[in-house]
Design a protein around this motif. Structure first.
Motif, PDB file in Angstrom:
ATOM      1  N   TRP A 142       0.843  -1.188   0.000  1.00  0.00           N
ATOM      2  CA  TRP A 142       0.000   0.000   0.000  1.00  0.00           C
ATOM      3  C   TRP A 142       0.881   1.242   0.000  1.00  0.00           C
ATOM      4  CZ3 TRP A 142      -2.757   2.483   4.674  1.00  0.00           C
ATOM      5  CH2 TRP A 142      -1.865   2.667   5.734  1.00  0.00           C
ATOM      6  N   LEU A 143       0.289   2.390  -0.250  1.00  0.00           N
ATOM      7  CA  LEU A 143       0.994   3.681  -0.250  1.00  0.00           C
ATOM      8  C   LEU A 143       2.235   3.670  -1.144  1.00  0.00           C
ATOM      9  CD1 LEU A 143       0.726   4.681   3.535  1.00  0.00           C
ATOM     10  CD2 LEU A 143      -0.633   5.560   1.629  1.00  0.00           C
ATOM     11  N   SER A 144       2.142   2.981  -2.260  1.00  0.00           N
ATOM     12  CA  SER A 144       3.232   2.956  -3.232  1.00  0.00           C
ATOM     13  C   SER A 144       2.623   2.875  -4.635  1.00  0.00           C
ATOM     14  CB  SER A 144       4.172   1.774  -2.975  1.00  0.00           C
ATOM     15  OG  SER A 144       3.459   0.550  -2.937  1.00  0.00           O
ATOM     16  N   ASP A 145       3.417   3.234  -5.627  1.00  0.00           N
ATOM     17  CA  ASP A 145       2.924   3.280  -6.999  1.00  0.00           C
ATOM     18  C   ASP A 145       2.340   1.940  -7.433  1.00  0.00           C
ATOM     19  OD1 ASP A 145       3.747   5.887  -7.169  1.00  0.00           O
ATOM     20  OD2 ASP A 145       5.657   5.436  -8.167  1.00  0.00           O
ATOM     21  N   GLY A 146       1.148   2.008  -7.972  1.00  0.00           N
ATOM     22  CA  GLY A 146       0.515   0.807  -8.511  1.00  0.00           C
ATOM     23  C   GLY A 146      -0.171  -0.072  -7.496  1.00  0.00           C
ATOM     24  N   ALA A 147      -0.082   0.304  -6.214  1.00  0.00           N
ATOM     25  CA  ALA A 147      -0.683  -0.541  -5.179  1.00  0.00           C
ATOM     26  C   ALA A 147      -2.195  -0.345  -5.143  1.00  0.00           C
ATOM     27  CB  ALA A 147      -0.082  -0.213  -3.816  1.00  0.00           C
ATOM     28  N   SER A 148      -2.929  -1.455  -5.102  1.00  0.00           N
ATOM     29  CA  SER A 148      -4.395  -1.428  -4.971  1.00  0.00           C
ATOM     30  C   SER A 148      -4.801  -2.448  -3.916  1.00  0.00           C
ATOM     31  CB  SER A 148      -5.064  -1.750  -6.309  1.00  0.00           C
ATOM     32  OG  SER A 148      -4.724  -0.796  -7.295  1.00  0.00           O
ATOM     33  N   PRO A 149      -4.513  -2.144  -2.657  1.00  0.00           N
ATOM     34  CA  PRO A 149      -4.757  -3.123  -1.589  1.00  0.00           C
ATOM     35  C   PRO A 149      -6.208  -3.570  -1.487  1.00  0.00           C
ATOM     36  CG  PRO A 149      -4.280  -0.941  -0.686  1.00  0.00           C
ATOM     37  CD  PRO A 149      -3.948  -0.884  -2.131  1.00  0.00           C
ATOM     38  N   GLU A 150      -7.133  -2.709  -1.896  1.00  0.00           N
ATOM     39  CA  GLU A 150      -8.551  -3.079  -1.794  1.00  0.00           C
ATOM     40  C   GLU A 150      -8.892  -4.277  -2.678  1.00  0.00           C
ATOM     41  OE1 GLU A 150      -8.257   0.264  -4.880  1.00  0.00           O
ATOM     42  OE2 GLU A 150      -7.322  -0.285  -2.963  1.00  0.00           O
ATOM     43  N   ASN A 151      -8.062  -4.528  -3.695  1.00  0.00           N
ATOM     44  CA  ASN A 151      -8.304  -5.678  -4.577  1.00  0.00           C
ATOM     45  C   ASN A 151      -7.800  -6.986  -3.977  1.00  0.00           C
ATOM     46  OD1 ASN A 151      -9.443  -3.994  -6.525  1.00  0.00           O
ATOM     47  ND2 ASN A 151      -7.463  -3.629  -7.520  1.00  0.00           N
ATOM     48  N   GLU A 152      -6.974  -6.894  -2.934  1.00  0.00           N
ATOM     49  CA  GLU A 152      -6.390  -8.093  -2.328  1.00  0.00           C
ATOM     50  C   GLU A 152      -6.975  -8.404  -0.958  1.00  0.00           C
ATOM     51  OE1 GLU A 152      -2.078  -8.565  -2.777  1.00  0.00           O
ATOM     52  OE2 GLU A 152      -2.072  -6.612  -3.795  1.00  0.00           O
ATOM     53  N   ILE A 153      -7.783  -7.493  -0.452  1.00  0.00           N
ATOM     54  CA  ILE A 153      -8.347  -7.655   0.895  1.00  0.00           C
ATOM     55  C   ILE A 153      -9.828  -8.014   0.795  1.00  0.00           C
ATOM     56  CG2 ILE A 153      -8.854  -6.486   3.069  1.00  0.00           C
ATOM     57  CD1 ILE A 153      -6.440  -4.675   2.510  1.00  0.00           C
ATOM     58  N   LYS A 154     -10.178  -9.141   1.325  1.00  0.00           N
ATOM     59  CA  LYS A 154     -11.567  -9.596   1.267  1.00  0.00           C
ATOM     60  C   LYS A 154     -12.025 -10.064   2.648  1.00  0.00           C
ATOM     61  CE  LYS A 154     -11.300  -9.190  -3.260  1.00  0.00           C
ATOM     62  NZ  LYS A 154     -11.953  -8.076  -3.972  1.00  0.00           N
ATOM     63  N   ASN A 155     -13.313  -9.849   2.923  1.00  0.00           N
ATOM     64  CA  ASN A 155     -13.952 -10.392   4.127  1.00  0.00           C
ATOM     65  C   ASN A 155     -13.196 -10.041   5.410  1.00  0.00           C
ATOM     66  OD1 ASN A 155     -15.876 -11.728   2.424  1.00  0.00           O
ATOM     67  ND2 ASN A 155     -14.341 -13.324   2.063  1.00  0.00           N
ATOM     68  N   VAL A 156     -12.939  -8.761   5.586  1.00  0.00           N
ATOM     69  CA  VAL A 156     -12.184  -8.289   6.747  1.00  0.00           C
ATOM     70  C   VAL A 156     -13.128  -7.953   7.899  1.00  0.00           C
ATOM     71  CG1 VAL A 156     -10.665  -6.474   7.615  1.00  0.00           C
ATOM     72  CG2 VAL A 156     -10.319  -7.401   5.313  1.00  0.00           C
ATOM     73  N   ASP A 157     -12.764  -8.392   9.091  1.00  0.00           N
ATOM     74  CA  ASP A 157     -13.569  -8.104  10.278  1.00  0.00           C
ATOM     75  C   ASP A 157     -13.146  -6.810  10.970  1.00  0.00           C
ATOM     76  OD1 ASP A 157     -15.194 -10.610  10.427  1.00  0.00           O
ATOM     77  OD2 ASP A 157     -13.194 -11.503  10.541  1.00  0.00           O
ATOM     78  N   ALA A 158     -11.841  -6.505  10.931  1.00  0.00           N
ATOM     79  CA  ALA A 158     -11.343  -5.358  11.691  1.00  0.00           C
ATOM     80  C   ALA A 158     -10.105  -4.764  11.041  1.00  0.00           C
ATOM     81  CB  ALA A 158     -11.026  -5.778  13.127  1.00  0.00           C
ATOM     82  N   PHE A 159      -9.943  -3.459  11.229  1.00  0.00           N
ATOM     83  CA  PHE A 159      -8.730  -2.755  10.819  1.00  0.00           C
ATOM     84  C   PHE A 159      -8.078  -2.174  12.072  1.00  0.00           C
ATOM     85  CE2 PHE A 159     -10.536  -3.061   6.681  1.00  0.00           C
ATOM     86  CZ  PHE A 159      -9.521  -2.793   5.753  1.00  0.00           C
ATOM     87  N   ILE A 160      -6.747  -2.228  12.110  1.00  0.00           N
ATOM     88  CA  ILE A 160      -5.986  -1.595  13.192  1.00  0.00           C
ATOM     89  C   ILE A 160      -4.974  -0.662  12.549  1.00  0.00           C
ATOM     90  CG2 ILE A 160      -4.415  -1.945  15.137  1.00  0.00           C
ATOM     91  CD1 ILE A 160      -5.626  -4.735  15.482  1.00  0.00           C
ATOM     92  N   ASN A 161      -5.020   0.604  12.917  1.00  0.00           N
ATOM     93  CA  ASN A 161      -4.146   1.611  12.311  1.00  0.00           C
ATOM     94  C   ASN A 161      -3.087   2.063  13.311  1.00  0.00           C
ATOM     95  OD1 ASN A 161      -2.984   3.592  10.756  1.00  0.00           O
ATOM     96  ND2 ASN A 161      -4.645   5.064  11.045  1.00  0.00           N
TER      97      ASN A 161
END
Length: 302
Positions: free
Chosen positions: A46-65
């Motif tokens: 993520w946060l780099s050229d060409g990165a599309s993390p939303e296409n690799e992340i599925k069925n997520v229960d929680a995010f921790i930042n």
């Protein structure tokens, strides 16, 4: 649970990942660098050229930042302050964008924060109900950081702001620098010695994050500090006692300001913060008092 962590390779993030894996969760770590995924951990760019993390992340229960440039590094000149502030805003913006792209929204976001949002004071005691906001660099940074993450509340996603105190650990955080003068036999009172240190062992930090993940009653601000903060002079005396070193060499405020610049506020100023929400919800600290915490971190274990 399937949990996405931003900042998973940092001091707190690594320990949190270990605990979550031990509890049987599935972990996705967002990273700027190419890393090979394992059976237990998936790495997504993520946060780099060409990165599309939303296409690799599925069925997520929680995010921790936990993402953001460390406040413990650097001298806090204008350039470094810009990095500290900008890294937190950029990472949170990107997380909000990723979440908005998901077909199924997560149930919770745990967002790192800091007790630096409260004004420095020797007399005041702050809880999550306190409304005062510091007007310095840290206060503005934390306030803006929380406000940005609050956008998820509008989407009915439970959002928790973990306001970390002075995190104590072996590999990072404030303790190595705080203990160094004592190891060199020159430890002593720093500044007035009356400033509060609202500390917390890193073990309790990651346990509190897990507690917030699983406790649906928690939302909004949560102070992550031990229930027994100490003033700096007593904090230093405890370090000296654990290391069997004298507490005798005072360091005047002007010396700290000369050496550290604006960052000297981290040791010359402080807040007396209590973890009211965690205590009311029945969270039990592994290290509620300082001496056992320091004995765990500063003494050699066979």
């Amino acid at each position: 649970m399937k949990i996405v962590i931003a900042g998973g390779s940092g001091f707190i993030g690594q320990k949190l990942t270990d605990l979550l894996l031990a509890e049987g969760h599935t972990i996705v770590i967002l990273t700027r660098k190419e890393k090979k995924s394992s059976i237990k951990v998936q790495y997504v760019k993520w946060l780099s050229d060409g990165a599309s993390p939303e296409n690799e992340i599925k069925n997520v229960d929680a995010f921790i930042n936990l993402a953001g440039v460390s406040i413990n590094d650097g001298r806090w000149n204008k350039s470094h302050q810009k990095q500290i502030y900008g890294s937190r805003m950029t990472a949170t913006d990107e997380l909000l964008r990723i979440i908005s792209c998901l077909t199924e929204e997560p149930s919770v976001l745990i967002n790192a924060s800091a007790i630096g949002i409260y004004p420095a004071s020797v007399k005041n005691v702050y809880t999550e109900n306190s409304t005062e906001i510091a007007d310095d660099f840290l206060g503005k940074t934390v306030h803006d950081w929380e406000n940005k993450a609050k956008q998820l509340v509008e989407h009915s996603i439970r959002t928790v702001f973990m306001r970390f105190g002075v995190v104590l650990g072996k590999e990072g955080g404030a303790l190595p620098l705080m203990a160094l003068p004592y190891k060199l036999f020159v430890g002593g009172k720093v500044g007035s010695g009356e400033q509060w240190v609202s500390w917390v062992h890193v073990t309790d930090v990651v346990r509190a994050i897990c507690f917030a993940l699983e406790n649906n009653r928690l939302s909004g601000a949560v102070n992550v500090t031990s229930p027994s903060p100490l003033q700096m002079n007593d904090f230093g005396k405890t370090i000296g006692a654990v290391l069997h070193r004298p507490h005798w060499f005072p360091v005047p405020s002007f010396v700290m300001k000369t050496v550290l610049g604006q960052k000297s506020a981290l040791v010359l100023e402080g807040q007396h913060v209590m973890p009211q929400v965690l205590m009311e919800e029945g969270f039990e600290f592994t290290f509620p008092s300082l001496k056992p915490a320091l004995e765990d971190l500063l003494t050699f274990h066979v």
